[in-house]
Scaffold this motif. Structure first.
Motif, short mmCIF file in Angstrom:
data_model
loop_
_atom_site.label_atom_id
_atom_site.label_comp_id
_atom_site.label_asym_id
_atom_site.label_seq_id
_atom_site.Cartn_x
_atom_site.Cartn_y
_atom_site.Cartn_z
N PHE A 324 21.84 101.16 9.68
CA PHE A 324 21.79 100.33 8.48
C PHE A 324 21.59 98.86 8.83
O PHE A 324 20.70 98.20 8.30
CB PHE A 324 23.08 100.52 7.69
CG PHE A 324 23.25 99.60 6.52
CD1 PHE A 324 22.55 99.81 5.33
CD2 PHE A 324 24.10 98.51 6.60
CE1 PHE A 324 22.71 98.96 4.25
CE2 PHE A 324 24.26 97.64 5.53
CZ PHE A 324 23.56 97.87 4.35
N VAL A 325 22.39 98.35 9.74
CA VAL A 325 22.30 96.94 10.13
C VAL A 325 20.94 96.64 10.76
O VAL A 325 20.36 95.57 10.55
CB VAL A 325 23.46 96.56 11.07
CG1 VAL A 325 23.28 95.16 11.64
CG2 VAL A 325 24.80 96.66 10.34
N GLY A 326 20.40 97.59 11.51
CA GLY A 326 19.09 97.40 12.11
C GLY A 326 17.97 97.31 11.09
O GLY A 326 16.92 96.71 11.38
N ASN A 327 18.18 97.88 9.91
CA ASN A 327 17.17 97.83 8.85
C ASN A 327 17.24 96.57 7.99
O ASN A 327 16.30 96.26 7.25
CB ASN A 327 17.32 99.04 7.92
CG ASN A 327 16.92 100.34 8.57
OD1 ASN A 327 16.10 100.36 9.47
ND2 ASN A 327 17.50 101.44 8.11
N ILE A 328 18.35 95.84 8.08
CA ILE A 328 18.58 94.67 7.22
C ILE A 328 17.56 93.57 7.54
O ILE A 328 17.14 93.40 8.67
CB ILE A 328 20.03 94.16 7.42
CG1 ILE A 328 21.02 95.16 6.80
CG2 ILE A 328 20.22 92.79 6.83
CD1 ILE A 328 20.87 95.34 5.31
N ALA A 329 17.20 92.81 6.50
CA ALA A 329 16.22 91.72 6.66
C ALA A 329 16.91 90.37 6.47
O ALA A 329 17.04 89.89 5.34
CB ALA A 329 15.10 91.89 5.64
N PRO A 330 17.39 89.74 7.54
CA PRO A 330 18.06 88.44 7.40
C PRO A 330 17.10 87.35 6.93
O PRO A 330 15.89 87.42 7.17
CB PRO A 330 18.58 88.14 8.82
CG PRO A 330 18.53 89.45 9.54
CD PRO A 330 17.40 90.22 8.92
N PHE A 331 17.66 86.33 6.26
CA PHE A 331 16.86 85.18 5.83
C PHE A 331 16.40 84.41 7.06
O PHE A 331 17.14 84.28 8.04
CB PHE A 331 17.67 84.24 4.94
CG PHE A 331 18.30 84.93 3.75
CD1 PHE A 331 17.75 86.07 3.20
CD2 PHE A 331 19.44 84.42 3.18
CE1 PHE A 331 18.32 86.69 2.10
CE2 PHE A 331 20.02 85.02 2.08
CZ PHE A 331 19.46 86.17 1.55
N GLU A 332 15.21 83.85 6.98
CA GLU A 332 14.71 83.05 8.08
C GLU A 332 15.28 81.64 8.05
O GLU A 332 15.41 80.99 9.08
CB GLU A 332 13.18 82.99 8.03
CG GLU A 332 12.52 84.35 8.26
CD GLU A 332 11.02 84.27 8.19
OE1 GLU A 332 10.50 83.15 7.94
OE2 GLU A 332 10.35 85.30 8.38
#
Length: 360
Positions: A324-332
């Motif tokens: 799940f965490v690997g799929n997350i898209a953090p803000f740039e």
């Protein structure tokens, strides 16, 4: 990172979506992330038609925006396609913020079963909801293929786990008066779960139903010989799993079927239809899939409980959370609103209370 989950499904609801989100939030917090949850109980709400225990947030847009800005996340995951999900989606698109989503429920099939709405109409709405998502997380390969064929994109794998310390084999002495073998169903009592297909079977021994829902009264009246245990939780739920000899999963619409893993972890073989969900979860020697559900139930009696437990050991929540965490898209970019005063209702941080108290 600071990870914010926006969900229309949360406690006190009892279902696989809530169990998945709650457990993943706990595991992510244990791994060092700060996890916040925005859910319907933080808003004025109304009961969902046909599901009184499910609350839908009313006009959540402005308050939701304040909660998001106060939490100042590094990434946003929108878990459901309800009022909060749509409001969070609008917020992110307006500000150019990336977000991820998940396909937990066959919503179009449920809407058709309950209200007769044609599948193409509902799928078009759901497809529009998920189109901007940086990663649409799905639990199985079969579901991945189905959604891809229907025009969904950005699909990513996100499997499920089971609490292997809680769900364990044990004594079968909870219901001594029920003749054996005991065929068990655990889950919501709702029309889309296809429970009649199980309860109408001519099987030896007894049938045990654990759970509650809108179909409870009708099912109890229609099948007086079935033992209805109602909703169970914690160790009591585990004891009811253990009491059975075969777990019966009659649903043809679930995206995964988390209860099958819980049953297997308790040493119960599974009988199911050969449909997505069981086809993805079950392996050789731990379940029987057959279009004749009664035949599947009888054949499952011969399977080895120890093999069921051993099979379940591969499904850990730690691996599920890492995926799940690997799929997350953090803000740039850095969040611009850090340090805002707390709104009247802030996003809860259920797994890091000290942080929550400080920010309030």
């Amino acid at each position: 990172m600071r990870l914010l989950i926006v969900t229309d499904a949360w406690h006190p609801q009892v279902n696989g979506v809530v169990r998945t989100l709650d457990t993943v939030a706990r595991e992510a917090a244990a791994a060092g992330h700060t996890v916040g949850v925005i859910s319907p109980d933080l808003f004025r709400s109304i009961p969902m038609p046909g599901y009184g225990e499910i609350r839908l947030a009313l006009v959540p847009r402005r308050r939701l925006a304040r909660m998001i800005e106060h939490f100042a996340p590094d990434a946003i995951h929108i878990a459901t396609e309800g009022p909060l999900g749509w409001a969070a989606r609008r917020y992110c698109l307006k500000r150019g913020l990336p977000f991820t989503t998940a396909y937990h429920t066959r919503f179009p099939e449920y809407v058709k079963a309950r209200f007769g709405v044609p599948l193409p109409i509902t799928y078009a709405i759901v497809r529009r909801f998920h189109r901007p998502s940086r990663a649409l997380m799905v639990a199985t390969r079969t579901l991945h293929g189905e959604l891809a064929a229907r025009g969904f994109g950005n699909l990513r794998a996100w499997s499920r786990g089971v609490d292997l310390e809680r769900f364990t084999p044990g004594p079968k002495d909870l219901l001594p008066d029920l003749p054996r073998p005991i065929f068990t169903y655990v889950g919501r009592l709702a029309v889309e779960k296809n429970i009649d297909a199980f309860l109408a079977l001519d099987l030896p021994g007894s049938k045990l139903v654990v759970g509650d829902g809108p179909e409870m009264a009708r099912l109890k009246a229609a099948y007086p010989g079935v033992h209805f245990a109602g909703a169970r939780h914690g160790d009591d739920l585990v004891a009811h799993f253990r009491a059975g000899d075969v777990f019966v999963f009659p649903s043809k619409t679930d995206t995964f079927g988390l209860v099958m893993l819980e049953a297997l972890a308790c040493g119960l073989p599974v009988a199911a239809y050969p449909v997505p969900g069981p086809q993805d979860v079950l392996g050789p020697g731990v379940g029987v899939m057959d279009e004749d559900l009664g035949a599947a139930c009888r054949r499952a009696l011969a399977l080895d409980p120890a093999a069921c437990r051993a099979y379940a050991l591969d499904f850990t929540w730690a691996a599920t959370t890492a995926q799940f965490v690997g799929n997350i898209a953090p803000f740039e970019q850095d969040w611009p609103a850090r340090g805002l005063p707390a709104p009247r209702h802030a996003a809860r941080i259920p797994h890091q209370p000290a942080e929550f108290n400080r920010r309030r």
